[in-house]
Enzyme design. Structure first.
Site, PDB file in Angstrom:
ATOM      1  N   CYS A  58     -31.195 -28.012  33.835  1.00 54.27           N
ATOM      2  CA  CYS A  58     -30.821 -29.040  34.814  1.00 54.27           C
ATOM      3  C   CYS A  58     -31.245 -28.618  36.228  1.00 54.27           C
ATOM      4  O   CYS A  58     -31.016 -27.478  36.627  1.00 54.27           O
ATOM      5  CB  CYS A  58     -29.308 -29.264  34.762  1.00 54.27           C
ATOM      6  SG  CYS A  58     -28.766 -30.537  35.915  1.00 54.27           S
ATOM      7  N   CYS A  62     -25.097 -26.571  40.498  1.00 49.98           N
ATOM      8  CA  CYS A  62     -23.641 -26.419  40.368  1.00 49.98           C
ATOM      9  C   CYS A  62     -23.327 -24.963  39.968  1.00 49.98           C
ATOM     10  O   CYS A  62     -23.753 -24.519  38.886  1.00 49.98           O
ATOM     11  CB  CYS A  62     -23.112 -27.397  39.333  1.00 49.98           C
ATOM     12  SG  CYS A  62     -23.753 -29.084  39.561  1.00 49.98           S
ATOM     13  N   CYS A  65     -22.126 -23.824  36.390  1.00 51.82           N
ATOM     14  CA  CYS A  65     -22.660 -24.467  35.179  1.00 51.82           C
ATOM     15  C   CYS A  65     -23.663 -23.619  34.403  1.00 51.82           C
ATOM     16  O   CYS A  65     -24.657 -23.139  34.941  1.00 51.82           O
ATOM     17  CB  CYS A  65     -23.275 -25.806  35.530  1.00 51.82           C
ATOM     18  SG  CYS A  65     -23.718 -26.750  34.047  1.00 51.82           S
ATOM     19  N   CYS A 102     -17.865 -38.481  23.422  1.00 49.41           N
ATOM     20  CA  CYS A 102     -18.437 -38.359  24.764  1.00 49.41           C
ATOM     21  C   CYS A 102     -19.755 -37.586  24.716  1.00 49.41           C
ATOM     22  O   CYS A 102     -19.810 -36.454  24.234  1.00 49.41           O
ATOM     23  CB  CYS A 102     -17.430 -37.647  25.659  1.00 49.41           C
ATOM     24  SG  CYS A 102     -18.048 -37.424  27.324  1.00 49.41           S
ATOM     25  N   CYS A 134     -18.123 -42.684  25.556  1.00 50.66           N
ATOM     26  CA  CYS A 134     -18.142 -42.141  26.914  1.00 50.66           C
ATOM     27  C   CYS A 134     -19.463 -41.395  27.074  1.00 50.66           C
ATOM     28  O   CYS A 134     -19.981 -40.835  26.099  1.00 50.66           O
ATOM     29  CB  CYS A 134     -16.965 -41.183  27.100  1.00 50.66           C
ATOM     30  SG  CYS A 134     -16.963 -40.377  28.715  1.00 50.66           S
ATOM     31  N   CYS A 194     -14.095 -42.225  34.304  1.00 51.85           N
ATOM     32  CA  CYS A 194     -13.503 -40.932  33.939  1.00 51.85           C
ATOM     33  C   CYS A 194     -13.931 -39.965  35.027  1.00 51.85           C
ATOM     34  O   CYS A 194     -15.127 -39.665  35.155  1.00 51.85           O
ATOM     35  CB  CYS A 194     -14.020 -40.483  32.575  1.00 51.85           C
ATOM     36  SG  CYS A 194     -13.479 -38.818  32.130  1.00 51.85           S
ATOM     37  N   ARG A 266      -6.399 -35.710  31.427  1.00 51.53           N
ATOM     38  CA  ARG A 266      -6.916 -34.854  30.343  1.00 51.53           C
ATOM     39  C   ARG A 266      -6.884 -33.377  30.722  1.00 51.53           C
ATOM     40  O   ARG A 266      -7.453 -32.973  31.737  1.00 51.53           O
ATOM     41  CB  ARG A 266      -8.339 -35.249  29.963  1.00 51.53           C
ATOM     42  CG  ARG A 266      -8.868 -34.386  28.807  1.00 51.53           C
ATOM     43  CD  ARG A 266     -10.241 -34.794  28.310  1.00 51.53           C
ATOM     44  NE  ARG A 266     -10.262 -36.192  28.006  1.00 51.53           N
ATOM     45  CZ  ARG A 266     -11.178 -37.043  28.455  1.00 51.53           C
ATOM     46  NH1 ARG A 266     -12.167 -36.612  29.190  1.00 51.53           N
ATOM     47  NH2 ARG A 266     -11.116 -38.317  28.147  1.00 51.53           N
TER      48      ARG A 266
HETATM   49  N1  SAM Z   1     -25.034 -33.362  34.348  1.00 51.33           N
HETATM   50  C1  SAM Z   1     -23.998 -34.312  34.414  1.00 51.33           C
HETATM   51  C2  SAM Z   1     -23.179 -34.181  35.666  1.00 51.33           C
HETATM   52  O1  SAM Z   1     -22.975 -33.097  36.173  1.00 51.33           O
HETATM   53  O2  SAM Z   1     -22.710 -35.227  36.135  1.00 51.33           O
HETATM   54  C3  SAM Z   1     -23.096 -34.296  33.203  1.00 51.33           C
HETATM   55  C4  SAM Z   1     -22.692 -33.027  32.527  1.00 51.33           C
HETATM   56  S1  SAM Z   1     -21.676 -31.889  33.467  1.00 51.33           S
HETATM   57  C5  SAM Z   1     -21.635 -30.519  32.376  1.00 51.33           C
HETATM   58  C6  SAM Z   1     -20.055 -32.624  33.466  1.00 51.33           C
HETATM   59  C7  SAM Z   1     -18.927 -31.907  34.150  1.00 51.33           C
HETATM   60  O3  SAM Z   1     -18.507 -30.800  33.378  1.00 51.33           O
HETATM   61  C8  SAM Z   1     -19.171 -31.295  35.518  1.00 51.33           C
HETATM   62  O4  SAM Z   1     -19.123 -32.223  36.551  1.00 51.33           O
HETATM   63  C9  SAM Z   1     -18.033 -30.304  35.626  1.00 51.33           C
HETATM   64  O5  SAM Z   1     -16.889 -30.932  36.212  1.00 51.33           O
HETATM   65  C10 SAM Z   1     -17.736 -29.937  34.171  1.00 51.33           C
HETATM   66  N2  SAM Z   1     -18.133 -28.543  33.903  1.00 51.33           N
HETATM   67  C11 SAM Z   1     -19.398 -28.083  33.759  1.00 51.33           C
HETATM   68  N3  SAM Z   1     -19.413 -26.745  33.542  1.00 51.33           N
HETATM   69  C12 SAM Z   1     -18.117 -26.347  33.546  1.00 51.33           C
HETATM   70  C13 SAM Z   1     -17.487 -25.076  33.389  1.00 51.33           C
HETATM   71  N4  SAM Z   1     -18.187 -23.958  33.205  1.00 51.33           N
HETATM   72  N5  SAM Z   1     -16.140 -25.037  33.430  1.00 51.33           N
HETATM   73  C14 SAM Z   1     -15.416 -26.164  33.622  1.00 51.33           C
HETATM   74  N6  SAM Z   1     -15.967 -27.384  33.790  1.00 51.33           N
HETATM   75  C15 SAM Z   1     -17.295 -27.487  33.755  1.00 51.33           C
HETATM   76  C1  DTB Z   2     -15.348 -32.996  31.916  1.00 49.57           C
HETATM   77  O1  DTB Z   2     -14.633 -33.225  32.902  1.00 49.57           O
HETATM   78  N1  DTB Z   2     -15.300 -31.900  31.181  1.00 49.57           N
HETATM   79  C2  DTB Z   2     -16.312 -31.924  30.153  1.00 49.57           C
HETATM   80  C3  DTB Z   2     -16.865 -33.340  30.269  1.00 49.57           C
HETATM   81  N2  DTB Z   2     -16.277 -33.819  31.464  1.00 49.57           N
HETATM   82  C4  DTB Z   2     -18.285 -33.616  30.155  1.00 49.57           C
HETATM   83  C5  DTB Z   2     -17.321 -30.837  30.275  1.00 49.57           C
HETATM   84  C6  DTB Z   2     -16.731 -29.490  30.192  1.00 49.57           C
HETATM   85  C7  DTB Z   2     -17.844 -28.534  30.153  1.00 49.57           C
HETATM   86  C8  DTB Z   2     -17.355 -27.138  29.971  1.00 49.57           C
HETATM   87  C9  DTB Z   2     -18.453 -26.160  29.989  1.00 49.57           C
HETATM   88  C10 DTB Z   2     -19.426 -26.282  28.858  1.00 49.57           C
HETATM   89  O2  DTB Z   2     -19.027 -26.372  27.676  1.00 49.57           O
HETATM   90  O3  DTB Z   2     -20.634 -26.232  29.141  1.00 49.57           O
HETATM   91 FE1  SF4 Z   3     -26.528 -30.142  35.841  1.00 52.44          FE
HETATM   92 FE2  SF4 Z   3     -24.485 -28.680  35.042  1.00 52.44          FE
HETATM   93 FE3  SF4 Z   3     -24.468 -29.694  37.487  1.00 52.44          FE
HETATM   94 FE4  SF4 Z   3     -24.203 -31.365  35.335  1.00 52.44          FE
HETATM   95  S1  SF4 Z   3     -22.789 -29.754  36.007  1.00 52.44           S
HETATM   96  S2  SF4 Z   3     -25.506 -31.623  37.133  1.00 52.44           S
HETATM   97  S3  SF4 Z   3     -25.491 -30.254  33.847  1.00 52.44           S
HETATM   98  S4  SF4 Z   3     -25.927 -28.158  36.694  1.00 52.44           S
END
Ligand code: SAM
Ligand code: DTB
Ligand code: SF4
Length: 324
Positions: A58, A62, A65, A102, A134, A194, A266
């Protein structure tokens, strides 16, 4: 007794949310439990199953992530799954008791083309199984939101992640207002929102108050509010973030319940780091949704057997299950 929590009709202020979060913990939990029982069946828990439909690589930065191309993490890139693979996963999730499926893609934003067309096919397919749908695909414009709605998407997940003041410590490639624009497009297209955030990014309680304030002042507030606790991923800048005490998660769940009485709250990522006792208090304070299944997107979730055991101890039932 707590009676002066801001009502949804009154103008919520960040000060009032700070005050709410700082109350005596048990008073806060008690007040939230009362609000919860006025608006929801306290025995029912909504169960969503996640699937990463496009993993890694990606362009966003973030700092939490596993899927950001900016960091070297254990996650391998995988191209977009095909709709039949997604349908198979959705059938299995339904058989295991999920009521919502989702789909998450590691995209900065949706782009028109074959990949988006494939996602629309996935949404149609999952919807045809009788599951709620979702998706979380990054930023959307109004036209894309309408196409998702037409395909049968019930909810779009797009998180604010943290409060406005702390946000730039966590993400630099997309702004807070970009996120709010996507959320407005989702709402305008008639989908349910959401939207929540992550706790434990190194923020303070005041930043958490700002996050809850931003969520609660949306009109209407999000139907679904995921409260994630950071899952620390090796190689990301936040891998070494300090521990967040369970009581701070509980405070946020309770405050979210009071501020958004009819929303579903949630208890999302990070449940493996919470004890059964802490999760039980979160359910008492108004959490009424979880992610079920072995995996979130790229990280582990509690084992289904341990979740079933916890639900049994607490007398909680998945929304899709007949009452006993
Ligand atoms: N790329 C898209 C975005 O960021 O909108 C969708 C996928 S992203 C993984 C969705 C959400 O997962 C993020 O906004 C964040 O709130 C949550 N998330 C991602 N990595 C995480 C982590 N290591 N621990 C907790 N929440 C996480
Ligand atoms: C949200 O608030 N939590 C989910 C979902 N929306 C997409 C994602 C959690 C991701 C946790 C880290 C991972 O498994 O990569
Ligand atoms: Fe990309 Fe992860 Fe950020 Fe979603 S949370 S925009 S997958 S870097």
């Amino acid at each position: 007794m707590i009676r002066s929590a801001p009502s949804p009709e009154s103008q919520v202020s960040v000060e009032s949310v700070r005050e709410l979060l700082g109350r005596g913990l048990l008073d806060l939990v008690f007040a939230a439990a009362q609000v919860h029982r006025e608006h929801h069946d306290p025995k029912r828990v909504q169960c969503s199953q996640l699937l990463s439909i496009k993993t890694g690589g990606c362009p966003e930065d973030c700092k939490y992530c596993s899927q950001s191309a900016h960091y070297s993490t254990p996650v391998e890139r995988e191209p977009l799954l095909d709709p039949e693979q997604v349908m198979q996963a959705a059938r299995e999730a339904k058989a295991k008791g999920a009521d919502r499926f989702c789909m998450g893609a590691a995209w900065r934003e949706v782009k028109a083309g074959p990949d988006f067309d494939a996602v629309l096919a996935m949404v149609r397919g999952v919807k045809s199984l009788g599951l709620e749908t979702c998706a979380t695909l990054g930023m959307l414009d109004g036209h894309q939101a309408e196409r998702l709605k037409e395909a049968g998407l019930d909810y779009y997940n797009h998180n604010l992640d943290t409060g406005r003041s702390y946000y730039s410590e966590v993400i630099s490639t997309r702004s807070y207002d970009d996120r709010l624009r996507t959320l407005a497009a989702v709402r305008e297209a008639g989908m349910k929102v959401c939207c929540g955030g992550i706790l434990g990014l190194g923020e303070g309680r005041s930043d958490r108050a700002e996050l809850l304030y931003e969520l609660a002042k949306m009109d209407p507030p999000p139907e679904s509010v995921p409260i994630n606790e950071l899952v620390k991923v090796e190689g990301t800048p936040l891998a070494g973030a300090g521990e967040l005490d369970w009581s701070e998660v509980l405070r946020c769940v309770a405050a979210a319940r009071i501020l958004m009485p009819t929303s579903v709250i949630r208890l999302s990522a990070g449940r493996r780091e919470l004890s059964e006792e802490a999760q039980a208090l979160c359910f008492l304070a108004g959490a009424n949704s979880i992610f079920m299944g072995e995996e979130l997107l790229t990280t582990p979730n509690p084992a289904p057997e341990s979740d079933a055991a916890l639900m049994g101890k607490l007398g909680l039932l998945p929304v899709g299950e007949e009452s006993r």
